[in-house]
Design a protein around this motif. Structure first.
Motif, PDB file in Angstrom:
ATOM      1  N   PHE A  37       8.020 -10.502  15.368  1.00  0.00           N
ATOM      2  CA  PHE A  37       6.878 -10.989  14.612  1.00  0.00           C
ATOM      3  C   PHE A  37       7.233 -10.909  13.132  1.00  0.00           C
ATOM      4  O   PHE A  37       8.192 -10.242  12.750  1.00  0.00           O
ATOM      5  N   ARG A  38       6.423 -11.574  12.314  1.00  0.00           N
ATOM      6  CA  ARG A  38       6.625 -11.465  10.873  1.00  0.00           C
ATOM      7  C   ARG A  38       5.283 -11.397  10.164  1.00  0.00           C
ATOM      8  O   ARG A  38       4.264 -11.871  10.684  1.00  0.00           O
ATOM      9  N   HIS A  39       5.312 -10.816   8.980  1.00  0.00           N
ATOM     10  CA  HIS A  39       4.075 -10.615   8.231  1.00  0.00           C
ATOM     11  C   HIS A  39       4.314 -10.855   6.759  1.00  0.00           C
ATOM     12  O   HIS A  39       5.310 -10.374   6.181  1.00  0.00           O
ATOM     13  N   ALA A  88      11.968 -21.220   2.498  1.00  0.00           N
ATOM     14  CA  ALA A  88      11.230 -20.262   1.681  1.00  0.00           C
ATOM     15  C   ALA A  88      10.044 -19.685   2.452  1.00  0.00           C
ATOM     16  O   ALA A  88       9.712 -18.499   2.308  1.00  0.00           O
ATOM     17  N   GLU A  89       9.430 -20.508   3.298  1.00  0.00           N
ATOM     18  CA  GLU A  89       8.262 -20.039   4.057  1.00  0.00           C
ATOM     19  C   GLU A  89       8.612 -19.059   5.173  1.00  0.00           C
ATOM     20  O   GLU A  89       7.724 -18.509   5.814  1.00  0.00           O
ATOM     21  N   ASP A  90       9.901 -18.819   5.405  1.00  0.00           N
ATOM     22  CA  ASP A  90      10.311 -17.797   6.362  1.00  0.00           C
ATOM     23  C   ASP A  90      10.318 -16.407   5.727  1.00  0.00           C
ATOM     24  O   ASP A  90      10.523 -15.409   6.415  1.00  0.00           O
ATOM     25  N   THR A  91      10.102 -16.344   4.430  1.00  0.00           N
ATOM     26  CA  THR A  91      10.063 -15.058   3.740  1.00  0.00           C
ATOM     27  C   THR A  91       8.941 -14.193   4.302  1.00  0.00           C
ATOM     28  O   THR A  91       7.791 -14.625   4.368  1.00  0.00           O
ATOM     29  N   ALA A  92       9.288 -12.986   4.734  1.00  0.00           N
ATOM     30  CA  ALA A  92       8.317 -12.086   5.360  1.00  0.00           C
ATOM     31  C   ALA A  92       9.010 -10.771   5.692  1.00  0.00           C
ATOM     32  O   ALA A  92      10.238 -10.665   5.617  1.00  0.00           O
ATOM     33  N   VAL A  93       8.208  -9.806   6.099  1.00  0.00           N
ATOM     34  CA  VAL A  93       8.748  -8.619   6.756  1.00  0.00           C
ATOM     35  C   VAL A  93       8.785  -8.928   8.253  1.00  0.00           C
ATOM     36  O   VAL A  93       7.771  -9.341   8.827  1.00  0.00           O
ATOM     37  N   TYR A  94       9.936  -8.744   8.849  1.00  0.00           N
ATOM     38  CA  TYR A  94      10.131  -9.043  10.267  1.00  0.00           C
ATOM     39  C   TYR A  94      10.112  -7.747  11.071  1.00  0.00           C
ATOM     40  O   TYR A  94      10.796  -6.777  10.715  1.00  0.00           O
ATOM     41  N   TYR A  95       9.340  -7.777  12.148  1.00  0.00           N
ATOM     42  CA  TYR A  95       9.189  -6.613  13.017  1.00  0.00           C
ATOM     43  C   TYR A  95       9.636  -6.952  14.434  1.00  0.00           C
ATOM     44  O   TYR A  95       9.336  -8.041  14.934  1.00  0.00           O
ATOM     45  N   CYS A  96      10.309  -6.021  15.074  1.00  0.00           N
ATOM     46  CA  CYS A  96      10.527  -6.197  16.503  1.00  0.00           C
ATOM     47  C   CYS A  96       9.540  -5.314  17.251  1.00  0.00           C
ATOM     48  O   CYS A  96       9.032  -4.324  16.715  1.00  0.00           O
ATOM     49  N   ALA A  97       9.272  -5.699  18.482  1.00  0.00           N
ATOM     50  CA  ALA A  97       8.269  -5.029  19.281  1.00  0.00           C
ATOM     51  C   ALA A  97       8.678  -5.034  20.742  1.00  0.00           C
ATOM     52  O   ALA A  97       9.399  -5.934  21.183  1.00  0.00           O
ATOM     53  N   GLY A 115       8.804  -1.528  15.499  1.00  0.00           N
ATOM     54  CA  GLY A 115       9.706  -0.974  14.509  1.00  0.00           C
ATOM     55  C   GLY A 115       9.041  -0.922  13.151  1.00  0.00           C
ATOM     56  O   GLY A 115       7.884  -1.306  12.990  1.00  0.00           O
ATOM     57  N   GLN A 116       9.800  -0.484  12.156  1.00  0.00           N
ATOM     58  CA  GLN A 116       9.249  -0.300  10.813  1.00  0.00           C
ATOM     59  C   GLN A 116       9.341  -1.561   9.971  1.00  0.00           C
ATOM     60  O   GLN A 116       8.728  -1.638   8.908  1.00  0.00           O
ATOM     61  N   GLY A 117      10.097  -2.549  10.439  1.00  0.00           N
ATOM     62  CA  GLY A 117      10.191  -3.828   9.742  1.00  0.00           C
ATOM     63  C   GLY A 117      11.395  -3.915   8.829  1.00  0.00           C
ATOM     64  O   GLY A 117      11.902  -2.904   8.336  1.00  0.00           O
ATOM     65  N   THR A 118      11.851  -5.137   8.603  1.00  0.00           N
ATOM     66  CA  THR A 118      12.933  -5.407   7.673  1.00  0.00           C
ATOM     67  C   THR A 118      12.572  -6.645   6.856  1.00  0.00           C
ATOM     68  O   THR A 118      12.083  -7.634   7.399  1.00  0.00           O
ATOM     69  N   GLN A 119      12.802  -6.578   5.549  1.00  0.00           N
ATOM     70  CA  GLN A 119      12.390  -7.654   4.653  1.00  0.00           C
ATOM     71  C   GLN A 119      13.399  -8.785   4.664  1.00  0.00           C
ATOM     72  O   GLN A 119      14.607  -8.549   4.522  1.00  0.00           O
ATOM     73  N   VAL A 120      12.904  -9.994   4.819  1.00  0.00           N
ATOM     74  CA  VAL A 120      13.714 -11.204   4.680  1.00  0.00           C
ATOM     75  C   VAL A 120      13.121 -12.010   3.536  1.00  0.00           C
ATOM     76  O   VAL A 120      11.933 -12.342   3.552  1.00  0.00           O
ATOM     77  N   THR A 121      13.958 -12.326   2.565  1.00  0.00           N
ATOM     78  CA  THR A 121      13.518 -13.127   1.423  1.00  0.00           C
ATOM     79  C   THR A 121      14.413 -14.343   1.300  1.00  0.00           C
ATOM     80  O   THR A 121      15.637 -14.208   1.217  1.00  0.00           O
ATOM     81  N   VAL A 122      13.812 -15.525   1.325  1.00  0.00           N
ATOM     82  CA  VAL A 122      14.552 -16.776   1.229  1.00  0.00           C
ATOM     83  C   VAL A 122      14.203 -17.418  -0.106  1.00  0.00           C
ATOM     84  O   VAL A 122      13.039 -17.737  -0.366  1.00  0.00           O
ATOM     85  N   SER A 123      15.202 -17.599  -0.938  1.00  0.00           N
ATOM     86  CA  SER A 123      14.986 -18.197  -2.253  1.00  0.00           C
ATOM     87  C   SER A 123      15.179 -19.707  -2.172  1.00  0.00           C
ATOM     88  O   SER A 123      16.096 -20.195  -1.513  1.00  0.00           O
TER      89      SER A 123
END
Length: 124
Positions: A37-39, A88-97, A115-123
């Protein structure tokens, strides 16, 4: 119970690729269906992709179909999310579950462990 730890996030230019990993400890990942998931701030947590216990069945959000691939290595207790053609719209914190009932659902409430999440940033 299972503990989930994501890794692989970072900063990437639009059109680039990243591969996220989710390492499971506790019970083996073959016991669970897994999801990503992403947030982003101001939005609800959004389903991205899910994979069955065996790793054979997958499903994706329409927004990532054809660009993202979920896979599972039960021997390594790890789930991956290969992300290509990033936008760019894929930028989010990604979580696995992990879903102990094996539903591979698209709803937040289908999953029992996060999980605690990992940040993905697309410029752009």
């Amino acid at each position: 119970q299972v503990q989930l730890v994501e890794s692989g996030g970072g900063l990437v230019q639009a059109g680039g690729s990243l591969r996220l990993s989710c390492a499971a400890s506790g019970r083996t990942s073959s016991v669970y269906a897994m999801g990503w998931f992403r947030h982003t701030p101001g939005k609800e947590r959004e389903f991205v992709a899910a994979i069955s216990r065996s790793g054979i069945i997958t499903n994706y959000a329409d927004s990532v179909k054809g660009r993202f691939t979920i896979s599972k290595d039960n021997a390594k207790n790890t789930v991956y999310l290969q992300m290509n053609s990033l936008k760019a719209e894929d930028t989010a914190v990604y979580y696995c579950a992990a879903d102990r009932l094996g539903r591979q659902g698209q709803t937040y409430s289908d999953y029992d462990y996060w999980g605690q999440g990992t940040q993905v940033t697309v410029s752009s």
